[in-house]
Design a protein around this motif. Structure first.
Motif, PDB file in Angstrom:
ATOM      1  N   ILE A 118       5.127   4.708   9.570  1.00  0.00           N
ATOM      2  CA  ILE A 118       3.767   4.243   9.845  1.00  0.00           C
ATOM      3  C   ILE A 118       3.765   3.309  11.050  1.00  0.00           C
ATOM      4  O   ILE A 118       2.898   3.413  11.935  1.00  0.00           O
ATOM      5  CB  ILE A 118       3.150   3.593   8.590  1.00  0.00           C
ATOM      6  N   GLU A 119       4.726   2.407  11.125  1.00  0.00           N
ATOM      7  CA  GLU A 119       4.837   1.490  12.271  1.00  0.00           C
ATOM      8  C   GLU A 119       5.127   2.259  13.562  1.00  0.00           C
ATOM      9  O   GLU A 119       4.516   1.987  14.602  1.00  0.00           O
ATOM     10  CB  GLU A 119       5.935   0.451  12.023  1.00  0.00           C
ATOM     11  N   GLU A 120       6.078   3.194  13.507  1.00  0.00           N
ATOM     12  CA  GLU A 120       6.448   3.973  14.695  1.00  0.00           C
ATOM     13  C   GLU A 120       5.256   4.782  15.194  1.00  0.00           C
ATOM     14  O   GLU A 120       4.979   4.831  16.392  1.00  0.00           O
ATOM     15  CB  GLU A 120       7.611   4.911  14.374  1.00  0.00           C
TER      16      GLU A 120
ATOM     17  N   ILE B 231       4.784  13.218  -1.308  1.00  0.00           N
ATOM     18  CA  ILE B 231       5.298  12.193  -0.394  1.00  0.00           C
ATOM     19  C   ILE B 231       4.487  12.212   0.893  1.00  0.00           C
ATOM     20  O   ILE B 231       4.066  11.156   1.396  1.00  0.00           O
ATOM     21  CB  ILE B 231       6.806  12.403  -0.122  1.00  0.00           C
ATOM     22  N   VAL B 232       4.240  13.390   1.446  1.00  0.00           N
ATOM     23  CA  VAL B 232       3.440  13.505   2.668  1.00  0.00           C
ATOM     24  C   VAL B 232       2.048  12.923   2.435  1.00  0.00           C
ATOM     25  O   VAL B 232       1.535  12.159   3.259  1.00  0.00           O
ATOM     26  CB  VAL B 232       3.371  14.976   3.147  1.00  0.00           C
ATOM     27  N   GLN B 233       1.427  13.245   1.310  1.00  0.00           N
ATOM     28  CA  GLN B 233       0.099  12.707   0.995  1.00  0.00           C
ATOM     29  C   GLN B 233       0.130  11.189   0.852  1.00  0.00           C
ATOM     30  O   GLN B 233      -0.787  10.497   1.302  1.00  0.00           O
ATOM     31  CB  GLN B 233      -0.444  13.358  -0.279  1.00  0.00           C
ATOM     32  N   ALA B 234       1.179  10.666   0.236  1.00  0.00           N
ATOM     33  CA  ALA B 234       1.285   9.213   0.048  1.00  0.00           C
ATOM     34  C   ALA B 234       1.437   8.496   1.385  1.00  0.00           C
ATOM     35  O   ALA B 234       0.801   7.459   1.614  1.00  0.00           O
ATOM     36  CB  ALA B 234       2.459   8.887  -0.879  1.00  0.00           C
ATOM     37  N   VAL B 235       2.257   9.036   2.268  1.00  0.00           N
ATOM     38  CA  VAL B 235       2.436   8.421   3.587  1.00  0.00           C
ATOM     39  C   VAL B 235       1.118   8.462   4.354  1.00  0.00           C
ATOM     40  O   VAL B 235       0.712   7.471   4.974  1.00  0.00           O
ATOM     41  CB  VAL B 235       3.569   9.104   4.383  1.00  0.00           C
ATOM     42  N   ALA B 236       0.427   9.603   4.296  1.00  0.00           N
ATOM     43  CA  ALA B 236      -0.860   9.731   4.991  1.00  0.00           C
ATOM     44  C   ALA B 236      -1.871   8.728   4.455  1.00  0.00           C
ATOM     45  O   ALA B 236      -2.586   8.074   5.227  1.00  0.00           O
ATOM     46  CB  ALA B 236      -1.391  11.157   4.851  1.00  0.00           C
ATOM     47  N   ARG B 237      -1.944   8.586   3.127  1.00  0.00           N
ATOM     48  CA  ARG B 237      -2.904   7.637   2.548  1.00  0.00           C
ATOM     49  C   ARG B 237      -2.577   6.212   2.975  1.00  0.00           C
ATOM     50  O   ARG B 237      -3.466   5.456   3.367  1.00  0.00           O
ATOM     51  CB  ARG B 237      -2.925   7.711   1.036  1.00  0.00           C
ATOM     52  N   ALA B 238      -1.326   5.848   2.895  1.00  0.00           N
ATOM     53  CA  ALA B 238      -0.937   4.487   3.270  1.00  0.00           C
ATOM     54  C   ALA B 238      -1.204   4.226   4.745  1.00  0.00           C
ATOM     55  O   ALA B 238      -1.670   3.144   5.113  1.00  0.00           O
ATOM     56  CB  ALA B 238       0.536   4.249   2.939  1.00  0.00           C
ATOM     57  N   ALA B 239      -0.958   5.211   5.591  1.00  0.00           N
ATOM     58  CA  ALA B 239      -1.233   5.051   7.024  1.00  0.00           C
ATOM     59  C   ALA B 239      -2.733   4.908   7.260  1.00  0.00           C
ATOM     60  O   ALA B 239      -3.164   4.114   8.107  1.00  0.00           O
ATOM     61  CB  ALA B 239      -0.684   6.238   7.803  1.00  0.00           C
TER      62      ALA B 239
ATOM     63  N   GLU C  99      -4.826   3.581   5.268  1.00  0.00           N
ATOM     64  CA  GLU C  99      -5.213   2.237   4.844  1.00  0.00           C
ATOM     65  C   GLU C  99      -4.755   1.193   5.841  1.00  0.00           C
ATOM     66  O   GLU C  99      -5.127   0.038   5.754  1.00  0.00           O
ATOM     67  CB  GLU C  99      -4.640   1.940   3.459  1.00  0.00           C
ATOM     68  N   ASN C 100      -3.880   1.628   6.773  1.00  0.00           N
ATOM     69  CA  ASN C 100      -3.468   0.796   7.897  1.00  0.00           C
ATOM     70  C   ASN C 100      -2.785  -0.511   7.501  1.00  0.00           C
ATOM     71  O   ASN C 100      -3.186  -1.574   7.945  1.00  0.00           O
ATOM     72  CB  ASN C 100      -4.698   0.515   8.765  1.00  0.00           C
ATOM     73  N   PRO C 101      -1.731  -0.456   6.675  1.00  0.00           N
ATOM     74  CA  PRO C 101      -1.075  -1.691   6.251  1.00  0.00           C
ATOM     75  C   PRO C 101      -0.400  -2.449   7.387  1.00  0.00           C
ATOM     76  O   PRO C 101      -0.169  -3.635   7.290  1.00  0.00           O
ATOM     77  CB  PRO C 101      -0.047  -1.216   5.231  1.00  0.00           C
TER      78      PRO C 101
ATOM     79  N   PRO D 226       0.801  -1.232   0.000  1.00  0.00           N
ATOM     80  CA  PRO D 226       0.000   0.000   0.000  1.00  0.00           C
ATOM     81  C   PRO D 226       0.836   1.286   0.000  1.00  0.00           C
ATOM     82  O   PRO D 226       0.418   2.285  -0.591  1.00  0.00           O
ATOM     83  CB  PRO D 226      -0.839  -0.114   1.274  1.00  0.00           C
ATOM     84  N   VAL D 227       2.004   1.272   0.611  1.00  0.00           N
ATOM     85  CA  VAL D 227       2.872   2.460   0.583  1.00  0.00           C
ATOM     86  C   VAL D 227       3.377   2.692  -0.843  1.00  0.00           C
ATOM     87  O   VAL D 227       3.347   3.819  -1.347  1.00  0.00           O
ATOM     88  CB  VAL D 227       4.043   2.339   1.586  1.00  0.00           C
ATOM     89  N   GLN D 228       3.819   1.636  -1.502  1.00  0.00           N
ATOM     90  CA  GLN D 228       4.276   1.768  -2.883  1.00  0.00           C
ATOM     91  C   GLN D 228       3.142   2.258  -3.778  1.00  0.00           C
ATOM     92  O   GLN D 228       3.344   3.136  -4.622  1.00  0.00           O
ATOM     93  CB  GLN D 228       4.795   0.425  -3.406  1.00  0.00           C
TER      94      GLN D 228
END
Length: 190
Positions: A119-121, A165-173, A175-177, A91-93
Motif C-alpha cells: 500500500i505504501e509503495e 487477500i487481494v480483496q483485503a489489500v484493495a479495501r485497506a488501500a 481506506e487509505n491507512p 485497517p489491513v488487519q
C-alpha cells in the motif's frame, strides 16, 4: 587469540529496544522467535521464498529468514505484533479479518506486513512489473487486482486464500491507512 562468534546487538522492534547477545549467524527471524518470544513472524521455507517471515525494516518489507540480526541493529523493525494500535486493529488487519483473507492463518502475519508495504509503495507511485505506464507523468497507477497480485507475489498461501487477500489489500488501500492518496480500482474493492 580466538575471535568471538557473537556480539551484543540492540534491535528496535515495535517501538521498543531489545539488547541481546547473538551469534553472528543468527537470523533476524530466529532472534525474534527464539530470543524475544515474538512468534507472530512465522518460519516457513527458511530460504526467503515463501514470505511467511516478512517483517518491515525501516518501513520496507524484508524476509527475516535471510536477514542477519546483527545487520538489523539500529534499524526500525515492525513485526505483526507491532501493527495494531493497542486493542484497535490496523485497517489491513481488519480487512483480512472481514474478508476472510486467511484460512489456516500461518502465512497471514507475513501477508499483512507485505500488504502494508504494498500500500505504501503503490501510494508513493512505485511501479510494478504489470504497471502499464511507468513514466513519471502517468502518476500513481490504479491499484488493480493484477497490481495487487504482482506486488504480493513474494508471499505464498498454501490454503489458496488469494482472492480474499487481494480483496483485503484493495479495501485497506481504499481506506487509505497510509495517509497518501492513491487510486484503487473499483472492481477490486467492491
Amino acid at each position: 587469540m580466538a575471535l568471538s562468534t557473537s556480539s551484543p546487538v540492540t534491535l528496535h522492534i515495535n517501538g521498543e529496544k531489545h539488547t541481546l547477545s547473538v551469534d553472528h549467524r543468527t537470523t533476524l527471524l530466529d532472534a525474534l522467535r527464539e530470543r524475544l518470544d515474538l512468534t507472530g513472524t512465522k518460519k516457513g521455507c527458511d530460504q526467503g521464498q515463501c514470505g511467511a517471515c516478512t517483517v518491515l525494516i525501516d518501513g520496507r518489507r524484508a524476509v527475516s529468514c535471510l536477514q542477519l540480526a546483527v545487520a538489523a541493529e539500529g534499524r526500525e523493525i515492525t513485526t505483526i505484533e507491532g501493527v495494531a494500535e493497542g486493542d484497535r486493529l490496523h485497517p489491513v488487519q481488519q480487512a483480512f479479518l472481514d474478508l476472510d483473507g486467511f484460512q489456516c492463518g500461518y502465512c497471514t502475519p507475513g501477508q499483512i506486513c507485505s500488504a502494508l508495504a504494498v500500500i505504501e509503495e503503490h501510494a508513493a507511485g512505485w511501479p510494478s512489473a504489470v504497471t502499464a505506464d511507468v513514466s513519471p507523468e502517468a502518476g500513481v497507477p490504479p491499484l488493480t487486482a493484477d497490481e495487487i497480485r504482482e506486488r504480493m507475489s513474494g508471499n505464498l498461501c498454501r490454503c489458496g486464500a488469494y482472492v480474499s487477500i487481494v480483496q483485503a489489500v484493495a479495501r485497506a488501500a481504499a481506506e487509505n491507512p497510509s495517509g497518501v492518496d492513491g487510486a484503487v480500482d473499483e472492481e477490486v474493492s467492491a
